[in-house]
Structures are given as C-alpha cells and as structure tokens.
Design an enzyme around this catalytic site. Structure first.
Site, PDB file in Angstrom:
ATOM      1  N   THR A  67      11.937  19.290  24.235  1.00 41.57           N
ATOM      2  CA  THR A  67      11.737  17.989  23.598  1.00 41.57           C
ATOM      3  C   THR A  67      12.169  16.927  24.591  1.00 41.57           C
ATOM      4  OG1 THR A  67      12.099  18.857  21.372  1.00 41.57           O
ATOM      5  CG2 THR A  67      12.358  16.493  21.673  1.00 41.57           C
ATOM      6  N   LYS A 108      19.900  13.536  20.092  1.00 41.07           N
ATOM      7  CA  LYS A 108      18.997  13.448  21.250  1.00 41.07           C
ATOM      8  C   LYS A 108      17.596  13.004  20.807  1.00 41.07           C
ATOM      9  CE  LYS A 108      16.333  16.429  24.327  1.00 41.07           C
ATOM     10  NZ  LYS A 108      15.982  17.820  24.662  1.00 41.07           N
ATOM     11  N   LYS A 161       6.748  15.119  17.676  1.00 36.69           N
ATOM     12  CA  LYS A 161       8.079  15.709  17.470  1.00 36.69           C
ATOM     13  C   LYS A 161       9.131  14.640  17.209  1.00 36.69           C
ATOM     14  CE  LYS A 161      11.607  18.560  17.606  1.00 36.69           C
ATOM     15  NZ  LYS A 161      11.935  19.493  18.685  1.00 36.69           N
ATOM     16  N   LEU A 211      13.765  23.542  28.197  1.00 34.52           N
ATOM     17  CA  LEU A 211      14.868  22.978  28.974  1.00 34.52           C
ATOM     18  C   LEU A 211      15.470  21.765  28.276  1.00 34.52           C
ATOM     19  CD1 LEU A 211      13.069  23.332  32.410  1.00 34.52           C
ATOM     20  CD2 LEU A 211      14.945  24.753  31.561  1.00 34.52           C
ATOM     21  N   PRO A 212      16.666  21.333  28.702  1.00 35.53           N
ATOM     22  CA  PRO A 212      17.387  20.291  27.949  1.00 35.53           C
ATOM     23  C   PRO A 212      16.748  18.913  27.942  1.00 35.53           C
ATOM     24  CG  PRO A 212      18.915  21.563  29.319  1.00 35.53           C
ATOM     25  CD  PRO A 212      17.525  21.954  29.735  1.00 35.53           C
TER      26      PRO A 212
END
Length: 296
Positions: free
Chosen positions: A94, A244, A169, A65-66
């Site tokens: 992420t 992001k 990450k 998901l975003p």
C-alpha cells in the site's frame, strides 16, 4: 505453472507466497528476516539470498513492502535487471498513487508490465487465500496478473489504470478508519445509556447504522463474530497500518483539493492512539482510548 519471485514475506506476504506455492508455482522468495525465509521454505517456497535472485528469470514478481520508496528501490536495484522480459510486476504494497504510477512507467520503459494490487482482508485472509485485490494497470497487464492474484485471493477487481488500485485502497481504508471510530463511539454511548452491547449489536446490525465495522469486526469482546476484540485486540490490522493508510489518504486529498474532514479527524485520533504506545494493537482497540476520554 510459472516461476514467481516474491519479495517481502511479512505478516501478509508470507501467507500470500505460501498460497502461490500451494497453487503449484515455483516461488523464489526473499526477505531480510531469516525467520520469514524459514517459514516460506517450510511452506514450499525456495528461499533465496537477495531480491535480485528472487526476480531472476521470473515470469511474475510480487512485492509486499512497507512504503513506496522501498518498492522503487527494489525495482530499480534488483528487479528491472533480473526479471524475464515481458514479466508482470505485481506490487501488493500500500503506497501513494504517484509513486505507483512512476514505478509502472519505469517498468514499462524496461519492457516489463506492471500493476499496483493492494489488498484488503488482513493476515487471516492472506493465509487463507481469501484476500480482495484492487488492481490498477492496463488491460494487458491486468490479464497477465489476474491468474496469480486469483491464487492468493477470492476477489480480483480491475479498478482502472496504474495507480487506481492504490486510490481504491486508500479511499476504502479512510472509510474504514472513520467508520470504526464511529462504531466505537456508538457502542460506548449505547452502554452509557443502559443498552446491553449485544442487544445494541442485534438492533444496529440489521438497521440503518449497519457497517462492516459493526457486523464483521465489532470492537467489543463477546459481541458479534470473532474479532481481535476477543483476543485483547491482538492480531488483526495494526493501528500503525491504519494510520499509514489514513495519512496516504490525507496526502491524496490535499493533492486533489478534496475536503475530507471525517478522514482527517480519524487520522488525528489514530495518531494519538499510536503515540500512546498502541501502534501494534488492532485498530479497533481505539475504543479503549475513547472510553478513557482520550479523544482530545
């Protein structure tokens, strides 16, 4: 094989869900996009009408998901009350480290196991089942998640406790973002100094300046292996997604009181690149802004 709920069938999630189905799992898949649902159905998944329906009775629930708020909402409103007791929740989104930890704590309070397992590799790797997963969670949760992750990737690495996958990450992608900017600068300077780009690549790729951005993702067309630069910077890893991740890294750095000047500068440059209307372009396309003298 297991019943798996998969929530979020975008560019990455669609390929991941397809690989789980290919491995023989009974994948119940949900997305808000009818097109995404149709692609999942064609790939062997069962398209369902809600996130709760996807999670119902599932032994494993994968989310892609975003942002953190979307994961939290889906867990609280759909997954916690629907997944099989003792199920493993695998969040491949992420998101920020603190949200990942809160979500895991909430899952454990409901009798579920949870890991954060963000990915590296991009759309092609998602489709090809060659992703790298950086996994945060306890030993028991990792052991339960690992077989599902292995069906979607080539490498599954236990980074530590909950939140460690997200930490790995964002640190990795901060390094990637800064390295790509430096790689673009080096190519542009080499060309201005009269070096042929391929010749510079041949030298740098086997010298101390070697990096993944140079040898696997060269930002100039016709240089090195096939990359988005050879497709007018279409596809690949969108600049908006790099931005992001850089913002998440900057938030984490601020919270940890760590100086990250190169990461901060990369975030500034990608912000400007996105603001110029290039958010959907591959992140290596920032070479165009640098070439035009738009670094600010």
């Amino acid at each position: 094989m297991a019943r798996v709920g998969f929530i979020g069938l975008g560019n990455m999630g669609g390929g991941m869900a397809a690989n789980l189905a290919k491995a023989g799992h009974d994948v119940h898949a949900f997305d808000l996009s009818e097109e995404a649902l149709a692609r999942a159905s064609a790939a062997g998944c069962l398209a369902v009408g809600s996130a709760a329906e996807a999670a119902k009775g599932a032994e494993a629930v994968v989310t892609m998901l975003p942002a953190g708020r979307h994961v939290t909402q889906v867990y609280e409103e759909s997954v916690f009350g629907a997944a099989q007791p003792g199920a493993i929740l695998i969040d491949c989104s992420t998101i920020d480290v603190s949200t990942a930890r809160r979500n895991a704590d909430a899952a454990q309070a409901k009798g579920l196991l949870a890991v954060d397992a963000p990915v590296s590799g991009g759309i092609a790797a998602a489709a090809g089942g060659t992703l790298t997963f950086m996994v945060g969670g306890g030993d028991a949760a990792f052991e339960k998640a690992e077989p599902f992750l292995s069906d979607m990737g080539k490498a599954v690495i236990h980074a530590g406790g909950n939140g460690a996958g997200q930490a790995a990450k964002i640190c990795n992608n901060m390094l990637l973002g800064a390295t790509m900017v430096a790689t673009c600068e080096a190519f542009l300077l080499a060309r201005k100094l009269g070096l042929d780009p391929q010749t510079f690549y041949d030298i740098s790729s086997v010298s101390s300046g070697q990096s993944w951005s140079m040898t696997s993702y060269a930002p100039l067309p016709g240089v090195g292996p096939q990359s988005p630069a050879d497709n007018d910077y279409a596809g690949g890893f969108a600049a908006a997604l790099m931005l992001k991740d850089l913002k998440l890294a900057m938030e984490a750095a601020e919270g940890a009181n760590v100086a990250t000047p190169m990461g901060a500068r990369a975030a500034e440059l990608y912000t400007k690149f996105a603001d110029q209307g290039h958010a959907g372009m591959d992140f290596s396309g920032i070479i165009r802004m640098l070439e035009a003298g738009g670094e600010g």
